[in-house]
Design an enzyme around this catalytic site. Structure first.
Site, PDB file in Angstrom:
ATOM      1  N   ASP A 124       1.132  -0.990  -0.572  1.00  0.00           N
ATOM      2  CA  ASP A 124       0.069  -0.622   0.119  1.00  0.00           C
ATOM      3  C   ASP A 124       1.136   1.348   0.197  1.00  0.00           C
ATOM      4  O   ASP A 124       0.680   2.101  -0.215  1.00  0.00           O
ATOM      5  CB  ASP A 124      -1.049   0.158   1.368  1.00  0.00           C
ATOM      6  CG  ASP A 124      -1.836  -0.820   0.724  1.00  0.00           C
ATOM      7  OD1 ASP A 124      -2.405  -1.092  -0.048  1.00  0.00           O
ATOM      8  OD2 ASP A 124      -2.302  -1.527   2.426  1.00  0.00           O
ATOM      9  N   ASP A 187      -6.349  -5.046  -4.180  1.00  0.00           N
ATOM     10  CA  ASP A 187      -6.464  -3.475  -4.390  1.00  0.00           C
ATOM     11  C   ASP A 187      -4.118  -3.145  -4.947  1.00  0.00           C
ATOM     12  O   ASP A 187      -4.743  -2.080  -5.008  1.00  0.00           O
ATOM     13  CB  ASP A 187      -6.048  -3.239  -2.589  1.00  0.00           C
ATOM     14  CG  ASP A 187      -6.972  -3.571  -1.493  1.00  0.00           C
ATOM     15  OD1 ASP A 187      -7.195  -5.381  -2.196  1.00  0.00           O
ATOM     16  OD2 ASP A 187      -6.947  -3.819  -0.599  1.00  0.00           O
TER      17      ASP A 187
HETATM   18  N1  GLY Z   1      -6.651  -1.998   1.968  1.00  0.00           N
HETATM   19  C1  GLY Z   1      -7.119  -1.608   0.716  1.00  0.00           C
HETATM   20  C2  GLY Z   1      -8.693  -1.389   0.834  1.00  0.00           C
HETATM   21  O1  GLY Z   1      -9.343  -1.273   2.061  1.00  0.00           O
HETATM   22  O2  GLY Z   1      -9.361  -0.912   0.053  1.00  0.00           O
END
Ligand code: GLY
Length: 409
Positions: A124, A187
């Site tokens: 992320d 994601d």
């Molecule tokens: N980790 C990204 C989400 O929860 O969308």
């Protein structure tokens, strides 16, 4: 044999705009009036909020309606911490007000120390540094911000498993009780634009090769033929063999977590934008059509999962905001006769969510309520609450429609 060559003669069937050009969404007078009204409320609310919370790093408002600094575990490292500076850069780009630039720089000043760490950083890192440092560099040319973006890109590239051809997701996931070196998740398709950006900045295609390889693996294993998506994939990290697709933040394995769907719509559109690979455009459309169908039968309000029991009704407005922004990106890569499908769908989602979930009181922190972090939330604390990335993608979508966007991804 029939001659279909006539289909290729109308440029409106294939015309595409380039990045940075005015995108011509062809809005009606009524839609423009709605946008102008929302933009007016946004500028009042964001100015008040920025003056009030400054360089705080917000996630969600508590029961008192106020943001609390770093209220999530993980502190400075938490994956959503780039979205507040991202909102500030969008507002600075649109209004030119110094308050936004100075506040965004102040947040980055607090956040920059995370690049001296390692364990807290995972896939992320794109969500952290694209809307913060890369946005700063794109808007102001700040060289220190560019360097931070490049360090972040190297950390992301370093997570690539060359045998399985995926970017590893988390460093650990104690809630699973499993070893997670073989895990990738949908994601990350939104994190790899950090690699496309770094490839161009460094004139080094290695970053692009990794991004494309990861996107191809996601295309093969995450997206199902009907356009629905898995959330998590597990590979054998020694051999690269695909093992399993357990449930994640949605209802369960085989279901369709709406925020994951939204990352797919936006992320594959961006992979097309950055590479010109037509297969990514096709995948983005496949996922978009699946989302549009599900949203259209539910008043354009996004459920947390599009494939879950009808009761209880659980919404996730953040999925709607991301889907809308993604559909607008997608609309810029199709012909004129196809574009209205995506633009109208994006507007329908934004307008339905604005009416149901937005709080425009400038004395309250946060804008878009109705966000849900994950389906099976035992305490209910993360269900139907405002979440910072809902606000970010709402602002980004509005700025896109008004031709005021700072392109970040
Ligand atoms: N980790 C990204 C989400 O929860 O969308």
């Amino acid at each position: 044999m029939d001659d279909f060559s006539v289909l290729g003669t109308d440029p409106s069937l294939s015309a595409q705009k380039g990045a940075g050009e005015s995108q011509g969404y062809d809005l009606t007078a009524e839609e423009k009036a709605w946008l102008a009204d929302v933009y007016g409320k946004l500028t009042v609310k964001m100015r008040a909020e920025t003056q009030r919370i400054g360089t705080m790093i917000p996630y969600s408002t508590g029961e008192d309606g106020k943001y609390h600094d770093l209220s999530k575990p993980g502190g400075l490292y938490f994956w959503t911490n780039g979205f507040w500076p991202g909102m500030l850069w969008q507002m600075y780009n649109a209004t030119g007000e110094e308050l936004y630039r100075q506040t965004a720089e102040g947040v980055e000043d607090r956040m920059k120390e995370i690049l001296t760490g390692f364990e807290g950083l995972d896939h992320d890192i794109g969500f952290l540094f694209l809307p913060m440092s890369v946005a700063n560099y794109r808007k102001t040319g700040n060289e220190a911000a560019k360097t931070r973006g490049l360090h972040a890109a190297n950390l992301l590239a370093g997570r690539f498993n060359p045998v399985g051809k995926y970017i590893r997701a988390w460093n650990n996931a104690p809630w699973t009780g499993n070893e997670v070196s073989g895990w990738m998740i949908i994601d990350c398709i939104m994190n790899i634009p950090l690699l496309y950006w770094a490839a161009k900045e460094c004139n080094d295609p290695r970053f692009q090769h990794i991004a494309i390889a990861h996107a191809k693996t996601a295309q093969k294993y995450i997206v199902r033929p009907d356009g629905s998506c898995n959330h998590i994939l597990i590979f054998n990290s020694e051999t690269g063999e695909f093992l399993n697709n357990p449930g994640g933040q949605g209802y369960g394995s085989g279901s369709s977590w709406s925020r994951g769907q939204s990352w797919a719509v936006y992320g594959f559109s961006l992979s097309y934008r950055h590479t010109g690979d037509e297969s990514f455009l096709a995948t983005a459309k496949q996922c978009a059509h699946y989302c549009i169908s599900n949203l259209a039968v539910n008043g354009w309000l996004p459920l947390v999962d599009y494939r879950a029991p009808g009761e209880p009704v659980k919404y996730d407005s953040t999925a709607g905001m991301i889907t809308a922004a993604g559909l607008l990106e997608l609309s810029n890569h199709v012909g004129a006769y196809e574009k209205p499908l995506y633009v109208r769908a994006a507007l329908n989602i934004l307008r339905a969510c604005e009416a149901k979930f937005c709080d425009w009181d400038p004395d309250h922190d946060s804008i878009v309520g109705g966000g849900t972090f994950f389906y099976h939330d035992p305490t209910g604390k993360d269900t139907h609450v405002p979440i910072i990335y809902g606000d970010y993608y709402f602002i980004e979508a509005i700025m896109k429609l008004m031709d005021k966007e700072l392109f970040i991804w």
